[in-house]
Enzyme design. Sequence first.
Site, PDB file in Angstrom:
ATOM      1  N   LYS A  64       0.836  -1.207   0.000  1.00 33.89           N
ATOM      2  CA  LYS A  64       0.000   0.000   0.000  1.00 33.89           C
ATOM      3  C   LYS A  64       0.874   1.261   0.000  1.00 33.89           C
ATOM      4  O   LYS A  64       0.635   2.200  -0.766  1.00 33.89           O
ATOM      5  CB  LYS A  64      -0.918   0.012   1.223  1.00 33.89           C
ATOM      6  N   SER A  94      -0.692   0.394   6.072  1.00 30.58           N
ATOM      7  CA  SER A  94      -0.961  -0.437   7.242  1.00 30.58           C
ATOM      8  C   SER A  94      -1.932  -1.544   6.862  1.00 30.58           C
ATOM      9  O   SER A  94      -2.790  -1.358   5.994  1.00 30.58           O
ATOM     10  CB  SER A  94      -1.550   0.435   8.364  1.00 30.58           C
ATOM     11  N   ASP A  95      -1.757  -2.696   7.503  1.00 28.61           N
ATOM     12  CA  ASP A  95      -2.683  -3.792   7.236  1.00 28.61           C
ATOM     13  C   ASP A  95      -2.734  -4.697   8.459  1.00 28.61           C
ATOM     14  O   ASP A  95      -1.889  -4.613   9.353  1.00 28.61           O
ATOM     15  CB  ASP A  95      -2.275  -4.599   6.006  1.00 28.61           C
ATOM     16  N   GLN A  96      -3.743  -5.554   8.462  1.00 28.85           N
ATOM     17  CA  GLN A  96      -3.953  -6.457   9.587  1.00 28.85           C
ATOM     18  C   GLN A  96      -4.393  -7.814   9.059  1.00 28.85           C
ATOM     19  O   GLN A  96      -5.187  -7.905   8.128  1.00 28.85           O
ATOM     20  CB  GLN A  96      -5.037  -5.870  10.492  1.00 28.85           C
TER      21      GLN A  96
END
Length: 197
Positions: A56, A72-74
């Site tokens: 991203k 950011s990612d989860q």
Amino acid sequence: MLILASQSTARRAMLDAADVPFTVVAAHIDESAIRGSLHAEGTTARDIADALAEAKAMRVGARRPESMVLGSDQILETAEGDMLSKPQTPDDAIRQLEALSGKPHRLWSAAVIVEGGRPIWRHVEKAVMHVRPLGSAFVRDYVDKHWETIGYTVGCYEIEGPGAQLFSQIEGSYFAVLGMPLLPLLGFLRERELMPT
């Protein structure tokens, strides 16, 4: 000024609440294709979260090389080692919650900052979420009442709202549960003098 390469309302709210100056530019990456490819290669859930955050940031950073771009990612990893995606339908959400019922699972929250076309900072945090045993009627009622908001979340919960009812215990940072390792990020922004010391 920092650019957030995400459309996540939770991540925007965290940065707003912490008085971080930022703008938003959506990354528009194919998350499911990247996740699927990395999973097929045997990449861990932790490293997939990190790779998605970087993808991203790199996508937006390519268009804005003069800026610091935050991706950011989860990833949610079940006790069995499977990874869950966002539910597509209310029935999907019910199945996910029933599968998580009575067990712990891990949330991996990653953040990467890109500047000048390359990553300059990254951090991954883990939270362990202990889901209490959930009754079938409770799960159906919960999904019926809250589908409009939980349908956009991995694990079908928003911990800052009624989703708190799903858990008996949480280990780890509240911010990691919301989807971003905020405190380490703020530390880096202070080092770069983007935040007051």
